[in-house]
Design a protein around this motif. Structure first.
Motif, PDB file in Angstrom:
ATOM      1  N   TYR A  84       0.820  -1.209   0.000  1.00 41.55           N
ATOM      2  CA  TYR A  84       0.000   0.000   0.000  1.00 41.55           C
ATOM      3  C   TYR A  84       0.854   1.260   0.000  1.00 41.55           C
ATOM      4  O   TYR A  84       1.873   1.321   0.699  1.00 41.55           O
ATOM      5  N   CYS A  85       0.402   2.250  -0.749  1.00 43.92           N
ATOM      6  CA  CYS A  85       1.049   3.550  -0.642  1.00 43.92           C
ATOM      7  C   CYS A  85       0.596   4.222   0.655  1.00 43.92           C
ATOM      8  O   CYS A  85      -0.398   3.827   1.262  1.00 43.92           O
ATOM      9  N   MET A  86       1.361   5.229   1.050  1.00 44.97           N
ATOM     10  CA  MET A  86       1.120   5.924   2.307  1.00 44.97           C
ATOM     11  C   MET A  86       1.341   7.423   2.100  1.00 44.97           C
ATOM     12  O   MET A  86       1.979   7.849   1.133  1.00 44.97           O
ATOM     13  N   ALA A  87       0.895   8.201   3.052  1.00 53.95           N
ATOM     14  CA  ALA A  87       1.093   9.644   2.969  1.00 53.95           C
ATOM     15  C   ALA A  87       1.025  10.270   4.351  1.00 53.95           C
ATOM     16  O   ALA A  87       0.526   9.658   5.306  1.00 53.95           O
ATOM     17  N   ALA A 118       3.269  14.795   2.098  1.00 52.77           N
ATOM     18  CA  ALA A 118       4.170  13.927   1.341  1.00 52.77           C
ATOM     19  C   ALA A 118       3.491  12.587   1.101  1.00 52.77           C
ATOM     20  O   ALA A 118       2.717  12.113   1.923  1.00 52.77           O
ATOM     21  N   PHE A 119       3.836  12.004  -0.059  1.00 54.03           N
ATOM     22  CA  PHE A 119       3.243  10.727  -0.500  1.00 54.03           C
ATOM     23  C   PHE A 119       4.382   9.793  -0.879  1.00 54.03           C
ATOM     24  O   PHE A 119       5.390  10.216  -1.453  1.00 54.03           O
ATOM     25  N   ILE A 120       4.202   8.492  -0.566  1.00 54.77           N
ATOM     26  CA  ILE A 120       5.186   7.507  -0.992  1.00 54.77           C
ATOM     27  C   ILE A 120       4.477   6.312  -1.592  1.00 54.77           C
ATOM     28  O   ILE A 120       3.522   5.774  -1.008  1.00 54.77           O
ATOM     29  N   GLY A 178       8.506   3.123  -3.436  1.00 56.88           N
ATOM     30  CA  GLY A 178       9.366   4.054  -2.715  1.00 56.88           C
ATOM     31  C   GLY A 178       9.469   5.428  -3.339  1.00 56.88           C
ATOM     32  O   GLY A 178      10.147   6.300  -2.793  1.00 56.88           O
ATOM     33  N   SER A 179       8.795   5.638  -4.468  1.00 59.28           N
ATOM     34  CA  SER A 179       8.826   6.965  -5.093  1.00 59.28           C
ATOM     35  C   SER A 179       8.054   7.949  -4.220  1.00 59.28           C
ATOM     36  O   SER A 179       7.065   7.590  -3.588  1.00 59.28           O
ATOM     37  N   THR A 180       8.521   9.196  -4.190  1.00 61.43           N
ATOM     38  CA  THR A 180       7.927  10.188  -3.302  1.00 61.43           C
ATOM     39  C   THR A 180       7.453  11.426  -4.045  1.00 61.43           C
ATOM     40  O   THR A 180       7.994  11.787  -5.101  1.00 61.43           O
ATOM     41  N   THR A 181       6.447  12.061  -3.472  1.00 61.32           N
ATOM     42  CA  THR A 181       5.905  13.324  -3.971  1.00 61.32           C
ATOM     43  C   THR A 181       5.688  14.222  -2.770  1.00 61.32           C
ATOM     44  O   THR A 181       5.193  13.758  -1.732  1.00 61.32           O
ATOM     45  N   TYR A 182       6.062  15.492  -2.906  1.00 58.26           N
ATOM     46  CA  TYR A 182       5.964  16.430  -1.789  1.00 58.26           C
ATOM     47  C   TYR A 182       5.122  17.643  -2.165  1.00 58.26           C
ATOM     48  O   TYR A 182       5.118  18.087  -3.313  1.00 58.26           O
ATOM     49  N   ALA A 183       4.465  18.187  -1.167  1.00 63.35           N
ATOM     50  CA  ALA A 183       3.818  19.476  -1.339  1.00 63.35           C
ATOM     51  C   ALA A 183       4.902  20.522  -1.562  1.00 63.35           C
ATOM     52  O   ALA A 183       6.003  20.419  -1.015  1.00 63.35           O
ATOM     53  N   ASP A 184       4.583  21.530  -2.353  1.00 64.65           N
ATOM     54  CA  ASP A 184       5.576  22.566  -2.654  1.00 64.65           C
ATOM     55  C   ASP A 184       6.109  23.228  -1.382  1.00 64.65           C
ATOM     56  O   ASP A 184       7.285  23.612  -1.316  1.00 64.65           O
ATOM     57  N   SER A 185       5.263  23.344  -0.394  1.00 60.55           N
ATOM     58  CA  SER A 185       5.641  24.050   0.837  1.00 60.55           C
ATOM     59  C   SER A 185       6.724  23.327   1.638  1.00 60.55           C
ATOM     60  O   SER A 185       7.355  23.944   2.502  1.00 60.55           O
ATOM     61  N   VAL A 186       6.932  22.034   1.373  1.00 58.78           N
ATOM     62  CA  VAL A 186       7.912  21.283   2.172  1.00 58.78           C
ATOM     63  C   VAL A 186       9.050  20.707   1.328  1.00 58.78           C
ATOM     64  O   VAL A 186       9.973  20.099   1.880  1.00 58.78           O
TER      65      VAL A 186
END
Length: 125
Positions: A32-35, A49-51, A55-63
């Protein structure tokens, strides 16, 4: 049953660091993905943040550039390393598990069906 138990957080001065952990149980964590999300008083819950399961990650611009999300599938644990913290990062932080079919990054709340209990992060100037 599915459980997400958070730890970490606390109070820190601006520029400091904290690490949040989210221990998962009751399901096959690696599938499962997580955030992480956060909610400040009087504001809507927002994605941080999302993973993905790869293991690939995505972040909000603010962080971006300050927070690092990782997962340890052997320990069924999700980590959020937060550096260069700012007063604007002050919020209650929540980890969340994606719905089974979710495979792409999103911070749409409806795509998450299990949540941690929340942990407070307070950054003072």
């Amino acid at each position: 049953q599915v459980q997400l138990v958070q730890s970490g957080g606390g109070s820190v001065q601006s520029g400091g660091s904290l690490r949040l952990s989210c221990a998962a149980s009751g399901y096959t964590y690696a599938e499962y993905c997580m955030a992480w999300f956060r909610q400040a008083p009087g504001k809507e819950r927002e994605g941080v943040a999302f993973i993905g399961i790869d293991g690939s990650t995505t972040y909000a611009d603010s962080v971006k550039g300050r927070f690092t999300l990782s997962r340890d599938n052997a320990k069924n644990t999700l980590y959020l390393q937060m550096n260069s913290l700012k007063p604007g990062d002050t919020a209650m932080y929540y980890c969340a598990r994606c719905r089974p079919w979710l495979r792409r990054p999103t911070f749409n709340l409806d795509h998450y069906n299990y949540w941690g209990q929340g942990t407070q992060v307070t950054v003072s100037s």
